[in-house]
Design a protein around this motif. Structure first.
Motif, PDB file in Angstrom:
ATOM      1  N   PRO A   1       0.798  -1.237   0.000  1.00 61.64           N
ATOM      2  CA  PRO A   1       0.000   0.000   0.000  1.00 61.64           C
ATOM      3  C   PRO A   1       0.819   1.270   0.000  1.00 61.64           C
ATOM      4  N   ASP A   2       2.119   1.172   0.346  1.00 59.87           N
ATOM      5  CA  ASP A   2       2.960   2.363   0.338  1.00 59.87           C
ATOM      6  C   ASP A   2       3.655   2.576  -1.004  1.00 59.87           C
ATOM      7  N   GLY A   3       3.282   1.804  -2.041  1.00 59.60           N
ATOM      8  CA  GLY A   3       3.699   2.180  -3.376  1.00 59.60           C
ATOM      9  C   GLY A   3       4.678   1.282  -4.090  1.00 59.60           C
ATOM     10  N   TYR A   4       4.881   0.051  -3.631  1.00 62.34           N
ATOM     11  CA  TYR A   4       5.764  -0.866  -4.355  1.00 62.34           C
ATOM     12  C   TYR A   4       4.980  -1.563  -5.470  1.00 62.34           C
ATOM     13  N   VAL A   5       5.576  -1.564  -6.665  1.00 63.51           N
ATOM     14  CA  VAL A   5       4.934  -2.105  -7.860  1.00 63.51           C
ATOM     15  C   VAL A   5       5.859  -3.134  -8.495  1.00 63.51           C
ATOM     16  N   VAL A   6       5.304  -4.293  -8.870  1.00 62.43           N
ATOM     17  CA  VAL A   6       6.069  -5.317  -9.578  1.00 62.43           C
ATOM     18  C   VAL A   6       5.747  -5.241 -11.065  1.00 62.43           C
ATOM     19  N   THR A   7       6.770  -5.352 -11.895  1.00 65.10           N
ATOM     20  CA  THR A   7       6.609  -5.400 -13.338  1.00 65.10           C
ATOM     21  C   THR A   7       7.715  -6.280 -13.909  1.00 65.10           C
ATOM     22  N   ASN A   8       7.857  -6.271 -15.233  1.00 66.57           N
ATOM     23  CA  ASN A   8       8.937  -7.028 -15.876  1.00 66.57           C
ATOM     24  C   ASN A   8      10.197  -6.189 -15.992  1.00 66.57           C
ATOM     25  N   SER A   9      11.337  -6.837 -15.869  1.00 70.87           N
ATOM     26  CA  SER A   9      12.609  -6.156 -16.089  1.00 70.87           C
ATOM     27  C   SER A   9      12.707  -5.602 -17.504  1.00 70.87           C
TER      28      SER A   9
END
Length: 351
Positions: free
Chosen positions: A81-89
């Motif tokens: 909730p504090d803003g960490y986002v997972v995506t692809n390298s």
């Protein structure tokens, strides 16, 4: 020329039968399927974001070397909730600018916390308003996936934000050569439709739990789409959030999960139902120097049972490069399957 005449008879109470009706139980099944997909979209959709990137460089043209800017788009999912986002390298690699667009339309500048090209995983950080708690997606357990299971993909194909597609798990334990040329192991194969722009978005089970991060499609093919298992992503993300990078001891092999026949398990008194089969040995690497071969089955490392590629990755992640790992290997030699113990001096995994 002979003329053919046809008579069209409309169906009524005296001619033919009534239009077939869809059985009620079939309708209920369709409604349950639709309801599952809708609930997942409503639950997870707010946590799915669009990732915009800008790459800057210089190109040789007829006018000489000129600077250029290239824009790209991908997807991501909020995991804290504090803003960490997972995506692809591969979505954010070498980007000079990264922005994240939330489901409500707000656009925020994102910072790259760290990336791991080997698993095609990256973590971004955005800064929400003070005291704001961003919507997050629940992370599931990809080890519990089964072939044929319903999965839903949410992302931004070709920039079309918050697109939902559904399919099934087509296969598990695939190997896929990533954008850097290395094999990504343990991949989930699905026929949920993915397109450019879906990369980095979540693959979700029917209960709204993220079971994979969508990573690739095979161009000019239909229904061949792939995702990195969330259990792999979770331990990579933990290290990226803590250290900004993943430091691995590595063996220099590529492998795949291989079920063990009951007879083999009984013969060697193995508790694990599967092992890791070596499908490639890197020339000059630690495994090659130790004498490991293609076709060897790794059943344990330092007396810890090895069932899957993830087991091997997780154990190696705890070792420092240069430490010795003792592998228990099943090798077919002269037609006979034998168990051997082989010591491998690990090396540092190149970035």
């Amino acid at each position: 020329m002979n003329e053919r005449r046809f008579t069209i008879v409309e169906s009524d109470s005296t001619h033919g039968s009534e239009m077939p009706q869809v059985p009620q139980d079939a309708t209920e099944v369709l409604d349950a399927y639709s309801e599952a997909v809708m609930q997942v979209a409503e639950r997870v959709g707010p946590a799915v974001v669009q990732v915009g990137v800008v790459h800057e460089g210089r190109a040789r043209t007829e006018r000489g070397i000129v600077p250029f800017k290239e824009q790209g788009v991908g997807s991501g999912v909020i995991i804290a909730p504090d803003g960490y986002v997972v995506t692809n390298s591969h979505v954010v690699h070498k980007a000079t600018q990264i922005t994240v667009t939330l489901a409500d339309g707000r656009e925020m500048v994102a910072a790259l916390v760290g990336e791991d090209p080997i698993t095609d995983t990256a973590v971004l950080r955005i800064s929400p308003d003070l005291d704001e708690k961003l919507p997050v997606a629940e992370l599931g357990d990809s080890d519990r996936l089964r072939v044929g299971q319903l999965v839903i993909a949410i992302g931004n194909p070709h920039g079309f934000q918050s697109t939902v597609t559904a399919g099934v798990v087509s296969a598990l334990g695939r190997n896929l050569r990533g954008y850097g040329g290395r094999l990504i192991e343990g991949i989930i194969q699905t026929d949920a439709a993915l397109n450019p722009g879906n990369s980095g978005g979540p693959l979700v089970d029917s209960r709204g739990r993220v079971v994979g991060i969508n990573t690739a499609v095979i161009q000019h093919a239909q229904g061949l789409c792939f995702a990195v298992p969330i259990n792999t992503v979770k331990w990579v993300v933990g290290m990226l959030m803590r250290d900004g990078q993943v430091t691995r001891a590595y063996l220099g092999i590529a492998g795949q999960d291989r079920p063990l026949h009951a007879r083999i398990r009984y013969q060697f008194r193995l508790v694990n139902p599967s092992a890791v089969e070596i499908v490639e040995v890197q020339s000059g690497g630690p495994a090659a120097r130790a004498g490991l071969r293609v076709g060897d089955l790794i059943s344990a490392i330092d007396s810890q049972p090895v069932r899957t590629i993830d087991d091997l990755h997780r154990y190696l992640a705890r070792l420092q490069p240069g430490q010795v790992a003792r592998l228990e290997v099943l090798r077919r030699d002269g037609g006979t399957l034998q168990r051997q113990e082989i010591d491998v001096v690990t090396d540092r995994q190149a970035a």
